[in-house]
Design an enzyme around this catalytic site. Structure first.
Site, PDB file in Angstrom:
ATOM      1  N   VAL A   1     -21.761  16.110 -80.524  1.00 54.68           N
ATOM      2  CA  VAL A   1     -22.169  16.925 -81.671  1.00 54.68           C
ATOM      3  C   VAL A   1     -21.607  16.400 -82.993  1.00 54.68           C
ATOM      4  CG1 VAL A   1     -22.503  19.035 -80.307  1.00 54.68           C
ATOM      5  CG2 VAL A   1     -20.304  18.641 -81.445  1.00 54.68           C
TER       6      VAL A   1
ATOM      7  N   TYR B   1      -7.606  22.693 -86.859  1.00 61.99           N
ATOM      8  CA  TYR B   1      -8.363  23.623 -86.011  1.00 61.99           C
ATOM      9  C   TYR B   1      -8.510  24.952 -86.743  1.00 61.99           C
ATOM     10  CZ  TYR B   1      -9.547  26.267 -81.737  1.00 61.99           C
ATOM     11  OH  TYR B   1     -10.165  27.051 -80.792  1.00 61.99           O
TER      12      TYR B   1
HETATM   13  N1  LIG Z   1     -10.281  28.948 -74.697  1.00 58.46           N
HETATM   14  C1  LIG Z   1      -9.796  29.624 -75.731  1.00 58.46           C
HETATM   15  O1  LIG Z   1      -8.769  30.315 -75.641  1.00 58.46           O
HETATM   16  C2  LIG Z   1     -10.503  29.579 -77.043  1.00 58.46           C
HETATM   17  C3  LIG Z   1     -10.070  30.447 -78.058  1.00 58.46           C
HETATM   18  C4  LIG Z   1     -10.713  30.426 -79.280  1.00 58.46           C
HETATM   19  C5  LIG Z   1     -11.771  29.557 -79.483  1.00 58.46           C
HETATM   20  N2  LIG Z   1     -12.158  28.715 -78.479  1.00 58.46           N
HETATM   21  C6  LIG Z   1     -13.296  27.818 -78.764  1.00 58.46           C
HETATM   22  O2  LIG Z   1     -14.249  27.956 -77.733  1.00 58.46           O
HETATM   23  C7  LIG Z   1     -15.074  26.785 -77.711  1.00 58.46           C
HETATM   24  C8  LIG Z   1     -15.256  26.345 -76.278  1.00 58.46           C
HETATM   25  O3  LIG Z   1     -14.007  25.930 -75.769  1.00 58.46           O
HETATM   26  P1  LIG Z   1     -13.517  26.258 -74.301  1.00 58.46           P
HETATM   27  O4  LIG Z   1     -12.305  27.063 -74.408  1.00 58.46           O
HETATM   28  O5  LIG Z   1     -14.639  26.730 -73.471  1.00 58.46           O
HETATM   29  O6  LIG Z   1     -13.007  24.785 -73.897  1.00 58.46           O
HETATM   30  P2  LIG Z   1     -13.491  23.720 -72.840  1.00 58.46           P
HETATM   31  O7  LIG Z   1     -12.643  22.531 -73.093  1.00 58.46           O
HETATM   32  O8  LIG Z   1     -13.512  24.322 -71.473  1.00 58.46           O
HETATM   33  O9  LIG Z   1     -15.001  23.399 -73.261  1.00 58.46           O
HETATM   34  C9  LIG Z   1     -15.310  22.647 -74.406  1.00 58.46           C
HETATM   35  C10 LIG Z   1     -16.452  21.710 -74.079  1.00 58.46           C
HETATM   36  O10 LIG Z   1     -16.835  21.036 -75.271  1.00 58.46           O
HETATM   37  C11 LIG Z   1     -17.159  19.699 -74.930  1.00 58.46           C
HETATM   38  N3  LIG Z   1     -17.057  18.845 -76.110  1.00 58.46           N
HETATM   39  C12 LIG Z   1     -15.928  18.435 -76.768  1.00 58.46           C
HETATM   40  N4  LIG Z   1     -16.254  17.630 -77.784  1.00 58.46           N
HETATM   41  C13 LIG Z   1     -17.603  17.536 -77.798  1.00 58.46           C
HETATM   42  C14 LIG Z   1     -18.527  16.842 -78.616  1.00 58.46           C
HETATM   43  N5  LIG Z   1     -18.115  16.056 -79.631  1.00 58.46           N
HETATM   44  N6  LIG Z   1     -19.851  16.958 -78.344  1.00 58.46           N
HETATM   45  C15 LIG Z   1     -20.276  17.729 -77.309  1.00 58.46           C
HETATM   46  N7  LIG Z   1     -19.444  18.396 -76.484  1.00 58.46           N
HETATM   47  C16 LIG Z   1     -18.122  18.296 -76.731  1.00 58.46           C
HETATM   48  C17 LIG Z   1     -16.139  19.328 -73.864  1.00 58.46           C
HETATM   49  O11 LIG Z   1     -16.575  18.205 -73.097  1.00 58.46           O
HETATM   50  C18 LIG Z   1     -16.072  20.625 -73.058  1.00 58.46           C
HETATM   51  O12 LIG Z   1     -17.008  20.622 -71.982  1.00 58.46           O
HETATM   52  C19 LIG Z   1     -14.390  25.780 -78.627  1.00 58.46           C
HETATM   53  O13 LIG Z   1     -15.059  25.741 -79.870  1.00 58.46           O
HETATM   54  C20 LIG Z   1     -12.998  26.351 -78.795  1.00 58.46           C
HETATM   55  O14 LIG Z   1     -12.412  25.943 -80.001  1.00 58.46           O
HETATM   56  C21 LIG Z   1     -11.554  28.709 -77.269  1.00 58.46           C
END
Ligand SMILES: NC(=O)c1ccc[n+]([C@@H]2O[C@H](COP(=O)([O-])OP(=O)(O)OC[C@H]3O[C@@H](n4cnc5c(N)ncnc54)[C@H](O)[C@@H]3O)[C@@H](O)[C@H]2O)c1
Length: 285
Positions: free
Chosen positions: A58, A166
């Site tokens: 992305v 972040y």
């Molecule tokens: N898990 C938490 O506690 C939490 C809290 C707040 C926000 N978030 C946000 O939730 C979203 C999802 O994260 P998650 O917790 O499910 O983590 P995760 O690591 O399980 O999933 C993230 C996915 O994004 C993919 N990814 C990373 N860079 C990419 C790129 N350049 N292009 C396409 N895909 C890419 C990774 O391969 C992975 O499959 C993120 O934006 C994260 O910042 C997560």
């Protein structure tokens, strides 16, 4: 009537994977977009023929643009839902010690690695730009109404000193949806974001997951409650929805500090619109 079509980025894992499965269970054809071919293709295969995987980075506009074009064509010339969810934590720390300071040939300090901003914020803005283009072209196939969701974070409402980029990127997402949401809804596209608390996913290092207290965990099902709220209301737009434990919270912006700021924020917009209309370089902006 063809099925509605959804794209979820970062859907090979964690929140995106859960949202992809959820939309599929609601009758959407689902495009799983992820950088990771292994997890992404497995997530799509588990959903069967009405899902597909498109490998995407992305943070590359070309890759993102290809994703939307391919998904639109695969879905029968329609796109209805986009979840800009892919995210990464800081790749280089702003507070890094002197050993991380490198000079280029000109003696200038090499730039900080800002990949986090590219994935978490720039890509979200470009995705909304692209999504609008395809929603406008979805009417003939039965679409024409869009739902855009971005994943911000509780760090986009509070802050996280360990990840300053972040935090900045996630604040940016909240600002984007608040500014754009009330405008996009006029052409049937709602724009909202989720701000999750701590959800145990692959984003969190195992060393953290091992010691994190259970009472401070938000389950994936809470994210799906917010998605259902967005799906169920075509007027809901510009909302930042915080997810904590079992609950979702609609978070307003900060209070107006005085009547002057409130007037600027709520009543002056037509002055900007009228002025911009008279400035040639702002035409069509
Ligand atoms: N898990 C938490 O506690 C939490 C809290 C707040 C926000 N978030 C946000 O939730 C979203 C999802 O994260 P998650 O917790 O499910 O983590 P995760 O690591 O399980 O999933 C993230 C996915 O994004 C993919 N990814 C990373 N860079 C990419 C790129 N350049 N292009 C396409 N895909 C890419 C990774 O391969 C992975 O499959 C993120 O934006 C994260 O910042 C997560």
């Amino acid at each position: 009537m063809s099925k509605p079509v959804a794209i979820v980025t970062g859907a090979g894992s964690g929140i995106g994977k859960a949202v992809g499965e959820h939309l599929h269970s609601k009758g959407y054809k689902v495009v799983i977009a992820d950088l990771n071919a292994q997890t992404g293709s497995a997530a799509a295969a588990a959903l069967g023929p009405s899902a597909t995987f498109i490998q995407t980075d992305v943070s590359s506009y070309a890759s993102n643009a290809r994703l939307l074009k391919q998904a639109y064509e695969w879905g029968g010339n329609r796109l209805d839902f986009f979840h800009a969810n892919a995210g990464v934590d800081d790749r280089q720390l702003l507070y890094a010690g002197a050993d991380a300071e490198e000079l280029d040939d000109e003696g200038l300090l090499k730039p900080l690695d800002t990949k986090t901003m590219a994935v978490n914020l720039e890509a979200v803005i470009q995705s909304l730009w692209l999504f609008k283009y395809y929603v406008r072209r979805s009417k003939e196939a039965g679409g024409g109404k869009g739902k855009f969701v971005a994943t911000s974070s509780a760090a986009g409402l509070y802050y996280m000193t360990t990840n300053p980029q972040y935090t900045a990127s996630k604040y940016g997402v909240v600002g984007l949806i608040r500014a754009a949401g009330p405008v996009f809804v006029k052409e049937n596209i709602t724009v909202n974001c989720i701000c999750p608390g701590f959800i145990p996913t692959n984003l969190c290092p195992p060393q953290i997951l091992d010691v994190w207290p259970k009472e401070h965990i938000t389950p994936l099902s809470t994210a799906l409650k917010a998605i259902d709220a967005f799906l169920g209301d075509d007027a809901m737009t510009g909302q930042a929805v915080e997810l904590s434990q079992e609950n979702i919270y609609f978070r307003g912006h900060v209070e107006w500090v005085n009547e002057s700021q409130k007037w600027i924020g709520t009543e002056s917009l037509h002055i900007w619109d009228e002025a911009y209309a008279k400035i040639p370089e702002k035409k069509g902006y």
